[in-house]
Motif scaffolding. Structure first.
Motif, PDB file in Angstrom:
ATOM      1  N   ASN A 172       0.817  -1.222   0.000  1.00 26.00           N
ATOM      2  CA  ASN A 172       0.000   0.000   0.000  1.00 26.00           C
ATOM      3  C   ASN A 172       0.849   1.269   0.000  1.00 26.00           C
ATOM      4  O   ASN A 172       0.395   2.317   0.458  1.00 26.00           O
ATOM      5  N   ILE A 173       2.059   1.217  -0.540  1.00 20.86           N
ATOM      6  CA  ILE A 173       2.922   2.394  -0.579  1.00 20.86           C
ATOM      7  C   ILE A 173       2.234   3.524  -1.352  1.00 20.86           C
ATOM      8  O   ILE A 173       1.651   3.311  -2.419  1.00 20.86           O
ATOM      9  N   ASN A 174       2.291   4.720  -0.793  1.00 21.60           N
ATOM     10  CA  ASN A 174       1.642   5.892  -1.405  1.00 21.60           C
ATOM     11  C   ASN A 174       2.623   6.604  -2.332  1.00 21.60           C
ATOM     12  O   ASN A 174       3.584   7.216  -1.889  1.00 21.60           O
ATOM     13  N   ARG A 175       2.361   6.519  -3.613  1.00 16.36           N
ATOM     14  CA  ARG A 175       3.175   7.226  -4.606  1.00 16.36           C
ATOM     15  C   ARG A 175       2.398   8.368  -5.238  1.00 16.36           C
ATOM     16  O   ARG A 175       2.934   9.096  -6.062  1.00 16.36           O
ATOM     17  N   THR A 176       1.135   8.517  -4.864  1.00 14.68           N
ATOM     18  CA  THR A 176       0.300   9.557  -5.462  1.00 14.68           C
ATOM     19  C   THR A 176       0.525  10.910  -4.800  1.00 14.68           C
ATOM     20  O   THR A 176       0.718  11.928  -5.469  1.00 14.68           O
ATOM     21  N   ASP A 177       0.515  10.920  -3.458  1.00 15.93           N
ATOM     22  CA  ASP A 177       0.636  12.177  -2.719  1.00 15.93           C
ATOM     23  C   ASP A 177       2.039  12.438  -2.202  1.00 15.93           C
ATOM     24  O   ASP A 177       2.330  13.531  -1.726  1.00 15.93           O
ATOM     25  N   ILE A 178       2.911  11.430  -2.267  1.00 14.80           N
ATOM     26  CA  ILE A 178       4.258  11.556  -1.704  1.00 14.80           C
ATOM     27  C   ILE A 178       5.294  11.288  -2.787  1.00 14.80           C
ATOM     28  O   ILE A 178       5.234  10.261  -3.478  1.00 14.80           O
ATOM     29  N   ALA A 179       6.229  12.212  -2.957  1.00 17.87           N
ATOM     30  CA  ALA A 179       7.291  12.043  -3.955  1.00 17.87           C
ATOM     31  C   ALA A 179       8.260  10.962  -3.490  1.00 17.87           C
ATOM     32  O   ALA A 179       8.750  10.989  -2.354  1.00 17.87           O
ATOM     33  N   ARG A 180       8.515  10.011  -4.359  1.00 17.77           N
ATOM     34  CA  ARG A 180       9.430   8.911  -4.040  1.00 17.77           C
ATOM     35  C   ARG A 180      10.308   8.615  -5.252  1.00 17.77           C
ATOM     36  O   ARG A 180       9.930   8.928  -6.392  1.00 17.77           O
ATOM     37  N   PRO A 181      11.453   7.999  -5.037  1.00 20.46           N
ATOM     38  CA  PRO A 181      12.329   7.663  -6.159  1.00 20.46           C
ATOM     39  C   PRO A 181      11.656   6.677  -7.105  1.00 20.46           C
ATOM     40  O   PRO A 181      10.720   5.960  -6.725  1.00 20.46           O
ATOM     41  N   ALA A 182      12.145   6.620  -8.328  1.00 24.41           N
ATOM     42  CA  ALA A 182      11.500   5.824  -9.374  1.00 24.41           C
ATOM     43  C   ALA A 182      11.371   4.352  -8.995  1.00 24.41           C
ATOM     44  O   ALA A 182      10.385   3.700  -9.324  1.00 24.41           O
ATOM     45  N   GLY A 183      12.353   3.815  -8.302  1.00 25.88           N
ATOM     46  CA  GLY A 183      12.334   2.385  -7.977  1.00 25.88           C
ATOM     47  C   GLY A 183      11.536   2.033  -6.740  1.00 25.88           C
ATOM     48  O   GLY A 183      11.412   0.848  -6.397  1.00 25.88           O
ATOM     49  N   ALA A 184      10.974   3.023  -6.060  1.00 31.26           N
ATOM     50  CA  ALA A 184      10.222   2.770  -4.826  1.00 31.26           C
ATOM     51  C   ALA A 184       8.795   2.370  -5.159  1.00 31.26           C
ATOM     52  O   ALA A 184       7.899   3.206  -5.228  1.00 31.26           O
ATOM     53  N   ARG A 185       8.601   1.088  -5.376  1.00 33.68           N
ATOM     54  CA  ARG A 185       7.281   0.570  -5.718  1.00 33.68           C
ATOM     55  C   ARG A 185       6.928  -0.616  -4.839  1.00 33.68           C
ATOM     56  O   ARG A 185       7.790  -1.202  -4.193  1.00 33.68           O
ATOM     57  N   ALA A 186       5.648  -0.950  -4.815  1.00 35.03           N
ATOM     58  CA  ALA A 186       5.166  -2.046  -3.965  1.00 35.03           C
ATOM     59  C   ALA A 186       5.963  -3.321  -4.217  1.00 35.03           C
ATOM     60  O   ALA A 186       6.099  -3.768  -5.359  1.00 35.03           O
ATOM     61  N   GLY A 187       6.514  -3.880  -3.137  1.00 30.79           N
ATOM     62  CA  GLY A 187       7.258  -5.130  -3.233  1.00 30.79           C
ATOM     63  C   GLY A 187       8.716  -4.977  -3.624  1.00 30.79           C
ATOM     64  O   GLY A 187       9.486  -5.935  -3.521  1.00 30.79           O
ATOM     65  N   ALA A 188       9.125  -3.780  -4.093  1.00 26.09           N
ATOM     66  CA  ALA A 188      10.517  -3.571  -4.530  1.00 26.09           C
ATOM     67  C   ALA A 188      11.443  -3.447  -3.317  1.00 26.09           C
ATOM     68  O   ALA A 188      11.017  -3.069  -2.226  1.00 26.09           O
TER      69      ALA A 188
END
Length: 383
Positions: A350-366
Motif C-alpha cells: 500500500n505504498i503511497n506514490r500519489t501524494d508523496i514524492a518517491r524515487p522511481a524504484g520505490a514501488r510495492a514489493g521492490a
C-alpha cells in the motif's frame, strides 16, 4: 449437501446445525430491535441490558433480499447498541461507557459461503472481516476443509467466551475501551512493565502513555512513552539507529496476536517534526545543515547494513529550541515500520506514490535501497 429455495428453512437448518453442533451455546432466535428483526441472534444480560453478542444474517445468495448481507448485519449491530443508549430505563455511567465497547461476532451464511466478522463500538461500529469458508469445496480439498474446521473451532471459542465474560466485562477490562487492551510490555528477560494510556495520536494506532511501575533499566515511574501497533517493524534497524543517535530509545517490540507493539521513549516534549518546523519556521541557519546531517546519519546506518525506506519530514524530529540547545544539530528518525536489512527490506503493497514524492524504484514489493533513502533525504527541506 442440501439446497433451499426459501430463506426461512435455510435459516432454521443453519441455526440448528450451529447450536446442536456445539458451536453456539444456544439456538439463535430471530429477535427484534425496534422495528427491525435479525435472522438470529444471541443476547446476554449485562448491567440490566441485553446486548447482542452474536448476530447472523442468512441469504440464499448474495443478490437476494433487500440489502447486502454484511451491511445488514452491521446495521443490526448498530441498532442494538443505539437502542440500549436510547433506552431511558438503562443509564450508562461515564465509567461504564469508558470501559465498554460491546464486542460481538457477526456470521453470514450467503450462498455456499460462511463468513465471520468481529464488531466493536466506539462512537461508531468498527467491523472487521475475519474469515470466509467455501462450503462447496471438494472432499479432496483437505486444506480447505482443515481451514473450515479451524474457523468453526475459533467461532465456538469466541462466542462461548463472550457469553461467559459479558455480564461483568466492564469490571474486568483494564484500559478504557478506546485504547488497546494490552497495557504492558515485556523486556528481553520477560519482565512485565505496565503503562497507562493517555491519548491517541491523530486517529492512528499510536498512543501516548506513561510507565506506572519501576523498571530495572527501562525507565522511571511516570516515564512518558509512545506505544505503537504496526503489522511490521524492524527492531534491529531501530536499535542500530539509536546507537548512532538517529532514533529514540526503544524499550521493546512485542508480538500481540500478530501485531507488533512498539514501545519507545516519548520525545514530543522537546522535539518537533521537520514538517511542522518547515510550516512555522522556514527561515534560519538550521535549513542549511539539516539535510547534510540527515544524509550523514543515514550513511552510518547504511554502513551497518540497514535502510529506513520512508525518510519524510513527518518522520524527522528536530529540537524545538535549537537556538538554545548546546548541540542543536540533533535529529531523530521515527517510523521504522518498513526498515530492515539492505538485502531484505521491501516496500509494502500500500505504498503511497500519489501524494508523496518517491524515487522511481520505490514501488510495492521492490527492495528498499540506500540510494532511495538518500534521494528522499535530499528533498527534505526543498520539497
Amino acid at each position: 449437501m442440501k439446497t433451499y429455495v426459501a430463506e426461512e428453512p435455510r435459516r432454521a437448518a443453519f441455526s440448528t446445525a450451529l447450536s446442536q453442533g456445539g458451536i453456539l451455546p444456544t439456538y439463535p432466535v430471530a429477535g427484534g430491535i425496534g422495528t427491525v428483526h435479525t435472522d438470529g441472534d444471541l443476547r446476554v444480560k449485562c448491567l440490566d441490558a441485553l446486548p447482542l453478542y452474536y448476530i447472523q444474517e442468512i441469504k440464499l445468495d448474495l443478490s437476494t433480499g433487500g440489502a447486502e448481507p454484511f451491511t445488514e448485519a452491521v446495521f443490526y449491530y448498530d441498532c442494538g447498541i443505539r437502542d440500549m443508549y436510547e433506552n431511558k430505563s438503562f443509564v450508562f455511567s461515564k465509567e461504564v461507557r469508558r470501559k465498554m465497547n460491546f464486542p460481538a461476532v457477526l456470521v453470514l451464511h450467503v450462498g455456499p459461503y460462511l463468513c465471520v466478522a468481529a464488531a466493536v463500538f466506539t462512537d461508531r461500529p468498527i467491523v472487521e472481516h475475519l474469515a470466509s469458508v467455501p462450503l462447496h469445496a471438494h472432499s479432496t480439498n483437505v486444506e480447505e476443509h482443515d481451514r473450515g474446521r479451524r474457523v468453526l473451532a475459533a467461532l465456538r471459542k469466541a462466542v462461548n467466551s463472550l457469553q461467559e465474560r459479558y455480564p461483568d466485562i466492564h469490571d474486568k477490562r483494564g484500559p478504557d475501551a478506546e485504547y488497546p487492551f494490552r497495557d504492558f510490555y515485556e523486556d528481553s528477560e520477560k519482565n512485565k512493565h505496565y503503562f497507562t494510556y493517555l491519548t491517541s495520536i491523530e486517529d492512528k494506532r499510536v498512543f501516548r502513555a506513561k510507565l506506572v511501575t519501576q523498571g530495572s533499566d527501562e525507565g522511571e515511574h511516570g516515564q512518558p512513552v509512545i506505544v505503537k501497533f504496526s503489522t511490521r517493524y524492524s527492531e534491529d534497524a531501530h536499535r542500530a539507529a539509536h546507537k548512532i543517535g538517529l532514533a529514540p530509545k526503544l524499550y521493546a517490540v512485542n508480538d500481540v496476536y500478530g501485531w507488533q507493539m512498539v514501545v519507545m521513549e516519548d520525545e514530543s516534549a522537546d522535539w518537533t517534526t521537520l514538517y511542522d518546523l518547515m510550516r512555522y519556521k522556514r527561515h534560519g541557519d538550521w535549513i542549511q545543515w539539516v539535510g547534510a546531517e540527515v544524509e550523514a546519519k543515514l550513511s552510518l546506518l547504511h554502513q551497518q547494513g540497514f535502510v529506513h525506506g520512508d525518510v519524510r519530514d513527518v518522520n524527522m524530529l528536530l529540537r524545538r529550541n535549537m537556538d538554545q540547545d548546546d548541540d542543536p544539530r540533533k535529529i531523530l528518525l521515527v517510523d521504522w515500520d518498513w526498515a530492515g536489512t539492505i538485502h531484505n527490506a521491501s516496500y509494502p503493497p500500500n505504498i503511497n506514490r500519489t501524494d508523496i514524492a518517491r524515487p522511481a524504484g520505490a514501488r510495492a514489493g521492490a527492495r528498499i535501497t540506500p540510494a532511495h533513502d538518500l534521494w528522499m533525504a535530499e528533498r527534505l527541506c526543498t520539497g
